[in-house]
Design a protein around this motif. Structure first.
Motif, PDB file in Angstrom:
ATOM      1  N   GLU A 112       0.831  -1.205   0.000  1.00 46.11           N
ATOM      2  CA  GLU A 112       0.000   0.000   0.000  1.00 46.11           C
ATOM      3  C   GLU A 112       0.868   1.258   0.000  1.00 46.11           C
ATOM      4  N   PHE A 113       1.966   1.249   0.761  1.00 51.78           N
ATOM      5  CA  PHE A 113       2.892   2.387   0.738  1.00 51.78           C
ATOM      6  C   PHE A 113       3.533   2.532  -0.638  1.00 51.78           C
ATOM      7  N   GLU A 114       3.869   1.409  -1.237  1.00 50.40           N
ATOM      8  CA  GLU A 114       4.478   1.442  -2.569  1.00 50.40           C
ATOM      9  C   GLU A 114       3.524   2.072  -3.578  1.00 50.40           C
ATOM     10  N   ARG A 115       2.260   1.697  -3.498  1.00 47.06           N
ATOM     11  CA  ARG A 115       1.249   2.291  -4.398  1.00 47.06           C
ATOM     12  C   ARG A 115       1.152   3.799  -4.178  1.00 47.06           C
ATOM     13  N   SER A 116       1.169   4.201  -2.925  1.00 46.38           N
ATOM     14  CA  SER A 116       1.091   5.621  -2.604  1.00 46.38           C
ATOM     15  C   SER A 116       2.295   6.365  -3.162  1.00 46.38           C
ATOM     16  N   GLN A 117       3.492   5.765  -3.027  1.00 48.03           N
ATOM     17  CA  GLN A 117       4.703   6.386  -3.579  1.00 48.03           C
ATOM     18  C   GLN A 117       4.592   6.535  -5.100  1.00 48.03           C
ATOM     19  N   GLU A 118       4.075   5.506  -5.755  1.00 45.51           N
ATOM     20  CA  GLU A 118       3.936   5.549  -7.214  1.00 45.51           C
ATOM     21  C   GLU A 118       2.981   6.665  -7.643  1.00 45.51           C
ATOM     22  N   GLU A 119       1.916   6.857  -6.867  1.00 46.73           N
ATOM     23  CA  GLU A 119       0.961   7.924  -7.185  1.00 46.73           C
ATOM     24  C   GLU A 119       1.596   9.301  -7.036  1.00 46.73           C
ATOM     25  N   LEU A 120       2.492   9.435  -6.062  1.00 42.09           N
ATOM     26  CA  LEU A 120       3.139  10.729  -5.823  1.00 42.09           C
ATOM     27  C   LEU A 120       4.299  10.990  -6.782  1.00 42.09           C
ATOM     28  N   ALA A 121       4.880   9.924  -7.322  1.00 44.22           N
ATOM     29  CA  ALA A 121       6.057  10.063  -8.188  1.00 44.22           C
ATOM     30  C   ALA A 121       5.740  10.958  -9.379  1.00 44.22           C
ATOM     31  N   GLY A 122       6.619  11.904  -9.614  1.00 42.36           N
ATOM     32  CA  GLY A 122       6.460  12.789 -10.764  1.00 42.36           C
ATOM     33  C   GLY A 122       5.453  13.906 -10.570  1.00 42.36           C
ATOM     34  N   THR A 123       4.825  13.976  -9.388  1.00 42.33           N
ATOM     35  CA  THR A 123       3.885  15.066  -9.130  1.00 42.33           C
ATOM     36  C   THR A 123       4.554  16.105  -8.243  1.00 42.33           C
ATOM     37  N   THR A 124       4.068  17.309  -8.302  1.00 41.93           N
ATOM     38  CA  THR A 124       4.548  18.356  -7.415  1.00 41.93           C
ATOM     39  C   THR A 124       3.662  18.347  -6.177  1.00 41.93           C
ATOM     40  N   ILE A 125       4.276  18.149  -5.032  1.00 39.86           N
ATOM     41  CA  ILE A 125       3.520  18.119  -3.783  1.00 39.86           C
ATOM     42  C   ILE A 125       3.215  19.561  -3.396  1.00 39.86           C
ATOM     43  N   PRO A 126       1.941  19.885  -3.195  1.00 46.01           N
ATOM     44  CA  PRO A 126       1.600  21.268  -2.854  1.00 46.01           C
ATOM     45  C   PRO A 126       2.121  21.674  -1.482  1.00 46.01           C
ATOM     46  N   GLY A 127       2.444  22.938  -1.383  1.00 49.29           N
ATOM     47  CA  GLY A 127       2.895  23.494  -0.115  1.00 49.29           C
ATOM     48  C   GLY A 127       4.166  24.287  -0.290  1.00 49.29           C
ATOM     49  N   GLU A 128       4.229  25.423   0.397  1.00 43.06           N
ATOM     50  CA  GLU A 128       5.394  26.306   0.294  1.00 43.06           C
ATOM     51  C   GLU A 128       6.514  25.931   1.257  1.00 43.06           C
ATOM     52  N   THR A 129       6.183  25.140   2.296  1.00 43.68           N
ATOM     53  CA  THR A 129       7.170  24.806   3.310  1.00 43.68           C
ATOM     54  C   THR A 129       7.258  23.285   3.460  1.00 43.68           C
ATOM     55  N   PRO A 130       8.359  22.789   4.036  1.00 45.29           N
ATOM     56  CA  PRO A 130       8.441  21.352   4.311  1.00 45.29           C
ATOM     57  C   PRO A 130       7.266  20.866   5.167  1.00 45.29           C
ATOM     58  N   HIS A 131       6.891  21.666   6.179  1.00 48.55           N
ATOM     59  CA  HIS A 131       5.760  21.307   7.034  1.00 48.55           C
ATOM     60  C   HIS A 131       4.488  21.123   6.204  1.00 48.55           C
ATOM     61  N   THR A 187       9.266   8.747   1.482  1.00 51.35           N
ATOM     62  CA  THR A 187       8.132   9.597   1.110  1.00 51.35           C
ATOM     63  C   THR A 187       8.193  10.928   1.853  1.00 51.35           C
ATOM     64  N   LEU A 188       8.484  10.871   3.150  1.00 48.91           N
ATOM     65  CA  LEU A 188       8.517  12.093   3.959  1.00 48.91           C
ATOM     66  C   LEU A 188       9.705  12.979   3.605  1.00 48.91           C
ATOM     67  N   THR A 189      10.885  12.385   3.410  1.00 53.29           N
ATOM     68  CA  THR A 189      12.044  13.219   3.075  1.00 53.29           C
ATOM     69  C   THR A 189      11.875  13.850   1.702  1.00 53.29           C
ATOM     70  N   ASP A 190      11.231  13.148   0.788  1.00 56.51           N
ATOM     71  CA  ASP A 190      10.982  13.743  -0.526  1.00 56.51           C
ATOM     72  C   ASP A 190       9.987  14.891  -0.424  1.00 56.51           C
ATOM     73  N   ALA A 191       9.007  14.755   0.467  1.00 54.64           N
ATOM     74  CA  ALA A 191       8.054  15.855   0.671  1.00 54.64           C
ATOM     75  C   ALA A 191       8.747  17.048   1.333  1.00 54.64           C
ATOM     76  N   MET A 192       9.670  16.763   2.234  1.00 50.59           N
ATOM     77  CA  MET A 192      10.367  17.839   2.927  1.00 50.59           C
ATOM     78  C   MET A 192      11.190  18.672   1.949  1.00 50.59           C
ATOM     79  N   HIS A 193      11.964  17.988   1.118  1.00 44.51           N
ATOM     80  CA  HIS A 193      12.872  18.663   0.176  1.00 44.51           C
ATOM     81  C   HIS A 193      12.842  17.921  -1.162  1.00 44.51           C
ATOM     82  N   PRO A 194      11.833  18.202  -1.981  1.00 49.77           N
ATOM     83  CA  PRO A 194      11.678  17.461  -3.240  1.00 49.77           C
ATOM     84  C   PRO A 194      12.925  17.537  -4.121  1.00 49.77           C
TER      85      PRO A 194
END
Length: 195
Positions: A71-90, A139-146
């Motif tokens: 399930e985590f792998e599927r979630s990672q695949e969905e996020l791959a190549g997308t820009t995660i919204p948000g101006e800050t790591p938080h 997943t979290l470190t990529d969200a922190m600093h893509p």
């Protein structure tokens, strides 16, 4: 004995069998939670012999933690190549965790089964647990600093946030806290750690 991972399987038939087993596990867990996942029922639903199931997954805990990893792998695949919204790591971390938590809230039986398996896992399931932890941390470190290779501190922060998330999920699954409390705990942890 560890579960056979996707990489351990040489043939397409073996990989398909593993996929059917995990699909059956998730379907049963979605219907009735942890107690509904019985090895014989999984084998029947996946159309494999019980002995074959045990060769792939030596226990129910191995099976459910492997399902969590998928399930985590599927979630990672969905996020791959997308820009995660948000101006800050938080903001980005909260977006990723909020998205995952929303998904988990939609299927409380599955969440209960996967969380309980993670809680009950012992040293024999360390390979599967490590895989789940590695994916969550990535997943979290990529969200922190893509797009940036994470440093030791980023990895340590991601692990602590992951631990807070798991503890909050355990509280929710056991009825001690609400789903809203999960999000509040995550927000506090992420805000304090990602200053």
């Amino acid at each position: 004995m560890n579960s056979l991972t996707y990489e351990d399987l040489g043939s397409a038939a073996q990989r398909d069998r593993r996929k059917r087993i995990l699909d059956a596990t998730i379907a049963l867990a979605s219907k009735g939670g942890f107690d509904a996942v019985q090895m014989r029922a999984v084998a029947e639903r996946a159309d494999v012999a019980l002995g074959t199931l045990y060769r792939y997954f030596p226990s129910k805990i191995h099976l459910l933690v492997s399902a969590l990893a998928r399930e985590f792998e599927r979630s990672q695949e969905e996020l791959a190549g997308t820009t995660i919204p948000g101006e800050t790591p938080h903001a980005r971390v909260m977006h990723v965790l909020g998205r995952t938590t929303t998904y988990l809230k939609q299927d409380p039986h599955l969440t209960e089964a996967l969380t309980r398996a993670f809680m009950f896992a012992d040293a024999s399931v360390s390979t599967e647990i490590h895989q789940v932890g590695r994916m969550l941390t990535a997943t979290l470190t990529d969200a922190m600093h893509p797009g940036v290779e994470p440093g030791e501190e980023d990895v340590a922060i991601a692990k602590v946030i992951g631990d807070v998330w798991l503890a909050a999920l355990v509280g929710w699954v056991t009825g001690r806290t609400s789903a809203g409390d999960v999000e509040k705990s995550l927000d506090v942890a992420a805000r304090l750690l990602l200053r």
